[in-house]
Design an enzyme around this catalytic site. Sequence first.
Site, PDB file in Angstrom:
ATOM      1  CB  CYS A 153      32.060  39.234  36.492  1.00  0.00           C
ATOM      2  SG  CYS A 153      32.852  37.740  35.869  1.00  0.00           S
ATOM      3  CG  HIS A 154      31.932  42.590  38.901  1.00  0.00           C
ATOM      4  ND1 HIS A 154      32.956  42.050  38.168  1.00  0.00           N
ATOM      5  CD2 HIS A 154      32.143  42.205  40.176  1.00  0.00           C
ATOM      6  CE1 HIS A 154      33.773  41.375  38.966  1.00  0.00           C
ATOM      7  NE2 HIS A 154      33.301  41.450  40.198  1.00  0.00           N
ATOM      8  N   GLY A 155      27.811  42.775  36.303  1.00  0.00           N
ATOM      9  CA  GLY A 155      26.634  43.419  35.747  1.00  0.00           C
ATOM     10  C   GLY A 155      26.870  44.539  34.754  1.00  0.00           C
TER      11      GLY A 155
END
Lengths: 189, 417, 278
Positions: A153-155
């Site tokens: 999703c956001h690393g």
Amino acid sequence: MAASHSDAGTRRDFLYVASGAIGGVAAAAVAWPLVDQMNPSAAALALASSEIDIGSVQPGQQIIYKWRGQPLFVRRRTPAEIAAAKDVDVKSLPDPLARNRAKPDATPATDAERTVKPEWLVLVGVCTHLGCTPSVSTPQIPEGQYGGWLCHCHGSDYDISGRIRKGPAPENLAVPPYSFLTDTRIKVG
Amino acid sequence: MSGPSTYNPTSGIEKWLDQRLPLPRLMHDTMSSFPTPRNLNIWYTFGGILTFCLGVQIVTGIVLAMHYVASADLAFNSVEAIMRDVNYGWLIRYVHANGASMFFLAVYIHMFRGLYYGSYKAPRELIWIIGVLIYLLMMMTAFFGYVLPWGQMSFWGATVITNLFSSIPVVGHDIAIWLWGDFAVGEATLNRFFSLHYLLPFIIAAVVGLHIWALHVPGNNNPLGIDVKSPQDTVPFHPYYTVKDAFYLILFVILFAGFVFFSPDFFGNPDNYIPANPLVTPPDIVPEWYLLPFYAMLRSVPQKLLGVIVMGAAIVTLVFIPWLDTSRVRSCRFRPLMKQFFWAFVVVCVVLGYCGHQAVDAEVAGVPLVWVARIATLYYFAYFWLIMPIVGLIETPKKLPASIAQSVLGDKAAPAE
Amino acid sequence: MRLTPLSPVPPRVSRSLVLGIAAALALSTAAVAAEGSTKRHPPKAEEFSFEGPFGTYDRGALQRGFQVYKEVCAACHSLNLVAFRNLTQPGGPEFTEAQGRALAAAVKVHAEPNDMGETTDDKGEPLMRPAVLSDHFPAPYANENAARASNSGALPPDLSLIVKARMGGPQYLYSLLTGFHEKAPAGFKVADGKYYNPYFDGWTIGMPPPLANNGVTYSDGTKATIEQQAHDVTTFLAWAAEPKMEDRKRMGFGVIIFLVAFAGVLFAAYRKVWKDAH
């Protein structure tokens, strides 16, 4: 209406206040069931702790179970992975706390404090950033730089002990309270 | 009587609001200073009680909808999950189920009170007609709600009531199919009934708003049935009627709680604890008690379409009452003849309810109940279409008091200031 | 000329047809049986501890009744709405949690799909595991058809709500269970595979007499007469139908007392306000 006598007025005021107060108590008493009905039902609470047979998980492999409606990662680590997990300076971590629900809040995030048996890593598979499920990293399909999990999703990048190493997640992956009933059966919750 | 507003904003915020959205003024004028006849008795507290009932049904209903599953396969068990597993689910569901009965109990008292004191007469015709509309909406809502637990009585009650529409010539069967959304009561029917059961209470709430609005133009009728003539005839709604309504409301709630906590299935039918089975009809299909008089009328007519028409006419008749009553006097207190016909009418309604509850072929002391129901049905219609207009013309009413104040206060009325 | 095949009869129609024939047969036998009435007898006036506004369930009767259900009724009747955890809840039989776990573990339920997503083993047998507290009681038959097939066409109903779903409630159930030994009136013919019971509509029932003296052995030393077992299992099933009854009555008393006090204060305020207005 005609003005009341002052003592009658006082008694009337008292009765108003008493009525209002009792009415308030009644309203609060009625409000509680209406609020509490939204809490988990007895059926949901009965599933709050569950027993899981982990005998089929092979070394180096992860299996995802479901616990309280959320993914539960059970990873059987190889000796090399355990060594990598232990070989970390806790003070250098973004989140130096163990995040183990079975231990006090201030417990440091050493690998030993995040496991019951070093071979088995049991984690709540919910990224501490915004709740996605991170992908597991294996030698065949590596994810992220730390050999643990990567949240797409956001690393957010987690290591082989489930600790956050890089990315926006504020905390390490949570360790649920669990215990071994036998060598291959755990009780979670 | 609604007269000029006596609201007097004092603080800055009240003045500011009064010029933009005069909500405090509305509240003050309708719920506080509203001049109310000083002689209203216990039977006039049921308006407030009914508002309370509507509120209880809406709040508990919204909560139940959080757990209920409108599906033929899951509905029954979802209700049982509410009863067993949801926190306080049993309480909320029993309040909702018994609340429907309490709502109808209150509405019947409210309606009989209106009939007795002539509250439908000019200038209050619209209040009455809007009230009949509310009653109709209540019956629809209760019917849809009774289907939702998807027990045997839910299912077969829905089947029987929707089949009434199939008696309409030519298009009847198509209408029934359209109501069902299938070739019988089923999944589609349950889902639309749930949707409508959730919608209608909010429409009722809006129509209740109209009911109260219409009431606040001429003001309350009263047990004497005479108009308010001077400010001495009235008291402000608050505190006089707020405290009186509150007291009687709590007495009503005690009765309500008695049923919920100590006999929650009193109004229920055991068959509704059996999951719906489209292949087996229970031996006796009985509607909820509040619909029994109409059910008795339906069954007393041997022809299907005619039965439905009679039942429908029994409700439609209520709309015309303001013009069927030819009496100059409102209250039955001053109508010696009409008073007797009124109490006979109350008895007839109870008898009809009893007949509706018994088996079709039941007898009492050798008299077939179907004939009792037929005579009672005749009286029901005669009461409105014959007795009301004729008695109003031939009856000599008793002498009316000069004013409400004089009646209540006697010599204390109109003291020299 | 080619025959157009008829559209296949939907299974529902055929089933209702079969049921219709069965119902017609049942009606005809009933009509033959007695010209008067085979309406069930009014139930016996057995008293139960849970009746009345103060009534609570008798724990001993609940625990014994569970034993009767488990050892006798459960062979044919499901209890779908009850879970093992309910046995340990307050207001119920109140087994300890350890006892509840043991009772559950003695019963096998269908296992969740294994790691390969399978629900059956190599031989096609369903995978089973010991039950845990959160599991519901397993049903004796896989489905309605299997239940009917094993009971010569009759369907043993689920017992979860039986006490609330029958007119006469606990007395009805008690009378039914103890009503098998009564002699049928002369000339009353009981169909083959059916049993005489005057407390059941039509006086014949598909269920064989389920209870026998000492058919179960109570661990608390209570003598297991038919009446005692019927009383106990009725108590247990009354609880199964209304598990929150004790909570309900207890809360009810608090609520009523509170409301009466509230009404008293409001009455005083009402009198005070109206004192000068009459």
